[in-house]
Design an enzyme around this catalytic site. Sequence first.
Site, mmCIF file in Angstrom:
data_model
loop_
_atom_site.group_PDB
_atom_site.id
_atom_site.type_symbol
_atom_site.label_atom_id
_atom_site.label_comp_id
_atom_site.label_asym_id
_atom_site.label_seq_id
_atom_site.Cartn_x
_atom_site.Cartn_y
_atom_site.Cartn_z
ATOM 1 N N ASP A 1 -1.250 0.831 -4.265
ATOM 2 C CA ASP A 1 -2.029 -0.244 -4.882
ATOM 3 C C ASP A 1 -3.403 0.237 -5.342
ATOM 4 O OD1 ASP A 1 -2.836 -0.040 -2.140
ATOM 5 O OD2 ASP A 1 -3.792 -1.996 -2.275
ATOM 6 N N SER B 1 0.834 -1.198 0.000
ATOM 7 C CA SER B 1 0.000 0.000 0.000
ATOM 8 C C SER B 1 0.872 1.253 0.000
ATOM 9 C CB SER B 1 -0.942 -0.023 1.204
ATOM 10 O OG SER B 1 -1.845 1.051 1.168
ATOM 11 N N ASP C 1 -3.001 5.804 -3.681
ATOM 12 C CA ASP C 1 -1.834 5.231 -3.021
ATOM 13 C C ASP C 1 -1.215 4.175 -3.940
ATOM 14 O OD1 ASP C 1 -3.860 3.361 -2.834
ATOM 15 O OD2 ASP C 1 -3.295 2.683 -0.849
ATOM 16 N N ASP D 1 -6.135 1.625 -3.975
ATOM 17 C CA ASP D 1 -7.413 1.374 -3.313
ATOM 18 C C ASP D 1 -7.813 2.530 -2.406
ATOM 19 O OD1 ASP D 1 -5.645 0.977 -1.190
ATOM 20 O OD2 ASP D 1 -6.560 -0.896 -0.519
#
Length: 457
Positions: A231, A95, A229, A233
């Site tokens: 990834d 993340s 961010d 999400d």
Amino acid sequence: MAPKFGTSGLRGLVTELTPELVADHVRAFIAACDIGNGLCLGRDLRPSSPRIAADIAAAARAEGVRVIDCGALPTPALALAAQEVGAGAIMVTGSHIPADRNGLKFYSRTGEITKTDEAAINGALGRATGTAESEMAQDEDAAARFVERYIEACGAFALNGRRIGLYAHSAVGRDDLAAILQGLGAEVVEYGRSETFVPVDTEAVDPDTRAQIAAWVKADGLDALVSTDGDSDRPLLSDETGTIVPGDVMGQITAEMLGAETVVTPISSNSGVQKKGFGAVRLTRIGSPFVIAGMEEAGGKVVGYEANGGFLLGFEAQGPAGPLASLATRDCMLPLIMTLIAAGNGTVSARVAQEPPVVTMADRLQEVPQERSQPFVARLADSAEARASFLAELGGDEAGTDLTDGVRMTLTDGCIVHVRPSGNAPELRLYVEASDKAGAEALMAAGLAALHRAVLG
């Protein structure tokens, strides 16, 4: 940081996420959870992610599990691909944390794993290595289907005439987000693409990044600027003045746009949601597993979101141009799109100004070992005297305390100070709430300074 489960899956230093440790967790996941028709596999753009993904594939195939490699794509796109074929999934991502760390996020056939699943995985560690060699398939269109989901639901002219900046950095969904915005009719101007991983925390945007975003917006006359961010999400949105829109405010707007009747959100989210007239608002501990559990309990036209803006859709909703299937995992695309559309022919700042007058901010102290942060937070939880001493440094007095997750202190003037150690990174989180921006900024500055003195000396 020894690898362990936190609010977003297994996380740890790359050097400690060895092939043996990764394989052990993959075997345990397969044994403990229902993965249906196989395992979909995705990854972010960290340098270590391809190697870890290869370790996962090898371990799963040795267990006789069919692996579907979806490549580098956003976490919610992987979840959607797995949902479509009735399979489990593992996303390789850390993340927003730095590139020297990484992680695994697990999905069973029914979606993101629960805390009960997490305990079952930990209980199944130590299994013998399999000897099978199953099929390895490719799904090269998973990201494209994810993009089309939003264009079909919102329509080709939903953002017609809008000029939107995209801070691309190293987000795995940067090209997908650009494709969605362009598919909705917007002009996209890209900034800051990086082939070196950049750890962007959309919930606590650092001052230099805020200043750079504001400069881009003002220099090029943008209607808004978006990002995610690592990834993809969690969303990041700046209005036409260069001001960052809080993720939970995007969540409130998106829930209203989709006709939700019940909202589930963590205790750290903006309390203004309780003034918007939803049928029910349920507050949970911080982390998408807790939000998902609350959504499952509520049922019906339910949505969830976190203070970081990640949005979970728990029912088939109606978008401006068509239906939008449920996707009960953290997604950044939906709140970005819906907030931009909600602005209509006006400005993003004007739409945000229509929300209840509550201002929240979040930030954190980094590189704070948990052996320092956790005892400090425990003292705050256990001792009214410790809380009074801490709040005195902020110039406030306690009116009430909520221990749902960390220590959330309501002050006599109605402001809120919430202290919580991160569940998967060496960070100490601080959330504040006030009636206006200046008050929130002052409270945040004083709070961070007091935390620094308390845990770092």
